[in-house]
Design a protein around this motif. Structure first.
Motif, PDB file in Angstrom:
ATOM      1  N   VAL A  13      32.202  51.412  36.261  1.00  0.00           N
ATOM      2  CA  VAL A  13      33.156  50.273  37.167  1.00  0.00           C
ATOM      3  C   VAL A  13      33.027  49.148  35.785  1.00  0.00           C
ATOM      4  O   VAL A  13      32.170  48.637  35.372  1.00  0.00           O
ATOM      5  CB  VAL A  13      32.811  49.960  37.982  1.00  0.00           C
ATOM      6  CG1 VAL A  13      34.024  49.044  38.967  1.00  0.00           C
ATOM      7  CG2 VAL A  13      32.821  51.731  39.291  1.00  0.00           C
ATOM      8  N   LYS A  14      34.462  48.770  35.846  1.00  0.00           N
ATOM      9  CA  LYS A  14      34.330  47.357  34.917  1.00  0.00           C
ATOM     10  C   LYS A  14      35.455  46.641  35.712  1.00  0.00           C
ATOM     11  O   LYS A  14      36.340  47.104  36.637  1.00  0.00           O
ATOM     12  CB  LYS A  14      35.315  47.675  33.268  1.00  0.00           C
ATOM     13  CG  LYS A  14      33.972  48.804  32.766  1.00  0.00           C
ATOM     14  CD  LYS A  14      34.681  49.019  31.088  1.00  0.00           C
ATOM     15  CE  LYS A  14      33.676  49.545  30.334  1.00  0.00           C
ATOM     16  NZ  LYS A  14      34.012  50.372  29.616  1.00  0.00           N
ATOM     17  N   SER A  15      34.976  45.112  35.344  1.00  0.00           N
ATOM     18  CA  SER A  15      35.707  44.341  35.977  1.00  0.00           C
ATOM     19  C   SER A  15      36.151  43.451  34.506  1.00  0.00           C
ATOM     20  O   SER A  15      35.143  42.809  34.443  1.00  0.00           O
ATOM     21  CB  SER A  15      35.454  43.974  37.250  1.00  0.00           C
ATOM     22  OG  SER A  15      34.431  42.739  36.913  1.00  0.00           O
ATOM     23  N   VAL A  48      34.604  45.926  44.505  1.00  0.00           N
ATOM     24  CA  VAL A  48      34.704  45.494  43.797  1.00  0.00           C
ATOM     25  C   VAL A  48      34.137  44.375  44.263  1.00  0.00           C
ATOM     26  O   VAL A  48      35.572  43.600  44.834  1.00  0.00           O
ATOM     27  CB  VAL A  48      35.123  45.632  42.804  1.00  0.00           C
ATOM     28  CG1 VAL A  48      34.448  44.380  41.611  1.00  0.00           C
ATOM     29  CG2 VAL A  48      34.971  47.566  42.226  1.00  0.00           C
ATOM     30  N   ARG A  49      33.203  43.615  44.341  1.00  0.00           N
ATOM     31  CA  ARG A  49      32.811  41.402  44.889  1.00  0.00           C
ATOM     32  C   ARG A  49      32.233  40.372  44.448  1.00  0.00           C
ATOM     33  O   ARG A  49      31.520  41.030  43.417  1.00  0.00           O
ATOM     34  CB  ARG A  49      32.425  42.063  45.870  1.00  0.00           C
ATOM     35  CG  ARG A  49      31.887  40.737  46.890  1.00  0.00           C
ATOM     36  CD  ARG A  49      31.522  41.022  48.934  1.00  0.00           C
ATOM     37  NE  ARG A  49      31.848  42.253  48.698  1.00  0.00           N
ATOM     38  CZ  ARG A  49      30.860  43.087  49.928  1.00  0.00           C
ATOM     39  NH1 ARG A  49      29.633  42.579  49.920  1.00  0.00           N
ATOM     40  NH2 ARG A  49      31.768  44.164  50.223  1.00  0.00           N
ATOM     41  N   HIS A  50      32.984  39.626  43.853  1.00  0.00           N
ATOM     42  CA  HIS A  50      32.818  38.564  42.606  1.00  0.00           C
ATOM     43  C   HIS A  50      33.374  37.033  43.583  1.00  0.00           C
ATOM     44  O   HIS A  50      34.024  36.654  44.182  1.00  0.00           O
ATOM     45  CB  HIS A  50      33.818  38.709  41.679  1.00  0.00           C
ATOM     46  CG  HIS A  50      33.056  37.840  40.492  1.00  0.00           C
ATOM     47  ND1 HIS A  50      32.681  36.110  40.690  1.00  0.00           N
ATOM     48  CD2 HIS A  50      32.914  38.320  39.310  1.00  0.00           C
ATOM     49  CE1 HIS A  50      32.082  35.644  39.413  1.00  0.00           C
ATOM     50  NE2 HIS A  50      31.853  36.854  38.436  1.00  0.00           N
ATOM     51  N   GLU A  54      39.186  37.423  44.848  1.00  0.00           N
ATOM     52  CA  GLU A  54      39.082  38.412  46.175  1.00  0.00           C
ATOM     53  C   GLU A  54      38.722  39.478  46.011  1.00  0.00           C
ATOM     54  O   GLU A  54      38.337  40.586  44.736  1.00  0.00           O
ATOM     55  CB  GLU A  54      41.204  38.180  46.037  1.00  0.00           C
ATOM     56  CG  GLU A  54      41.912  37.468  47.061  1.00  0.00           C
ATOM     57  CD  GLU A  54      43.032  37.160  46.772  1.00  0.00           C
ATOM     58  OE1 GLU A  54      44.015  38.687  45.998  1.00  0.00           O
ATOM     59  OE2 GLU A  54      43.788  36.791  46.759  1.00  0.00           O
ATOM     60  N   GLU A  55      38.264  40.211  46.896  1.00  0.00           N
ATOM     61  CA  GLU A  55      37.462  41.913  47.169  1.00  0.00           C
ATOM     62  C   GLU A  55      38.474  42.933  47.284  1.00  0.00           C
ATOM     63  O   GLU A  55      39.108  42.734  47.356  1.00  0.00           O
ATOM     64  CB  GLU A  55      36.660  41.628  48.366  1.00  0.00           C
ATOM     65  CG  GLU A  55      35.929  43.506  48.872  1.00  0.00           C
ATOM     66  CD  GLU A  55      34.991  42.864  49.814  1.00  0.00           C
ATOM     67  OE1 GLU A  55      34.099  42.145  50.210  1.00  0.00           O
ATOM     68  OE2 GLU A  55      35.662  43.172  51.220  1.00  0.00           O
ATOM     69  N   LEU A  74      40.657  40.665  38.335  1.00  0.00           N
ATOM     70  CA  LEU A  74      40.444  40.631  40.026  1.00  0.00           C
ATOM     71  C   LEU A  74      41.023  39.400  40.043  1.00  0.00           C
ATOM     72  O   LEU A  74      41.624  38.673  39.151  1.00  0.00           O
ATOM     73  CB  LEU A  74      38.326  40.112  39.579  1.00  0.00           C
ATOM     74  CG  LEU A  74      37.734  40.995  40.131  1.00  0.00           C
ATOM     75  CD1 LEU A  74      36.409  40.979  40.169  1.00  0.00           C
ATOM     76  CD2 LEU A  74      37.851  42.142  40.912  1.00  0.00           C
ATOM     77  N   ARG A  75      41.351  38.735  41.518  1.00  0.00           N
ATOM     78  CA  ARG A  75      41.883  37.639  41.360  1.00  0.00           C
ATOM     79  C   ARG A  75      41.665  36.752  41.695  1.00  0.00           C
ATOM     80  O   ARG A  75      40.956  36.568  43.093  1.00  0.00           O
ATOM     81  CB  ARG A  75      43.351  38.136  41.644  1.00  0.00           C
ATOM     82  CG  ARG A  75      44.198  39.444  40.908  1.00  0.00           C
ATOM     83  CD  ARG A  75      45.456  39.800  42.022  1.00  0.00           C
ATOM     84  NE  ARG A  75      46.521  40.828  41.582  1.00  0.00           N
ATOM     85  CZ  ARG A  75      47.518  40.845  41.527  1.00  0.00           C
ATOM     86  NH1 ARG A  75      48.552  40.313  42.595  1.00  0.00           N
ATOM     87  NH2 ARG A  75      48.108  41.917  41.195  1.00  0.00           N
TER      88      ARG A  75
END
Length: 86
Positions: A13-15, A48-50, A54-55, A74-75
């Protein structure tokens, strides 16, 4: 053969940005990038949470002998300005 619950599969998993928490089902598996980590085989909700983004929740299916991949950009949530006057 081992019961299905004990069969392990792999996921990456990458973001963008990196450093997002990854939750596979109910289990945290690390922060992005998470590469070739063992996960239970079968279908799972992956979160995926940062902070300040936005989750993202996706449904993925991990299969034995394969690596399931998830790449997310992520947005940031839309800004809201509330101006009041007396």
């Amino acid at each position: 053969p081992a019961p299905a619950d004990f069969v392990r599969c792999r996921a990456t998993v990458k973001s963008t940005p990196e450093g997002a928490a990854v939750i596979w089902g109910d289990s945290p598996i690390g922060q992005t990038p998470v590469v070739e980590v063992e996960v239970p085989c079968g279908r799972a909700f992956v979160t995926v949470r940062h902070a300040r983004y936005e989750e993202v929740v996706r449904t993925l299916t991990a299969r034995q002998g394969e690596t399931v991949n998830l790449v997310e950009r992520l947005r940031r949530p839309e800004a809201k300005l509330d101006v009041r006057s007396k």
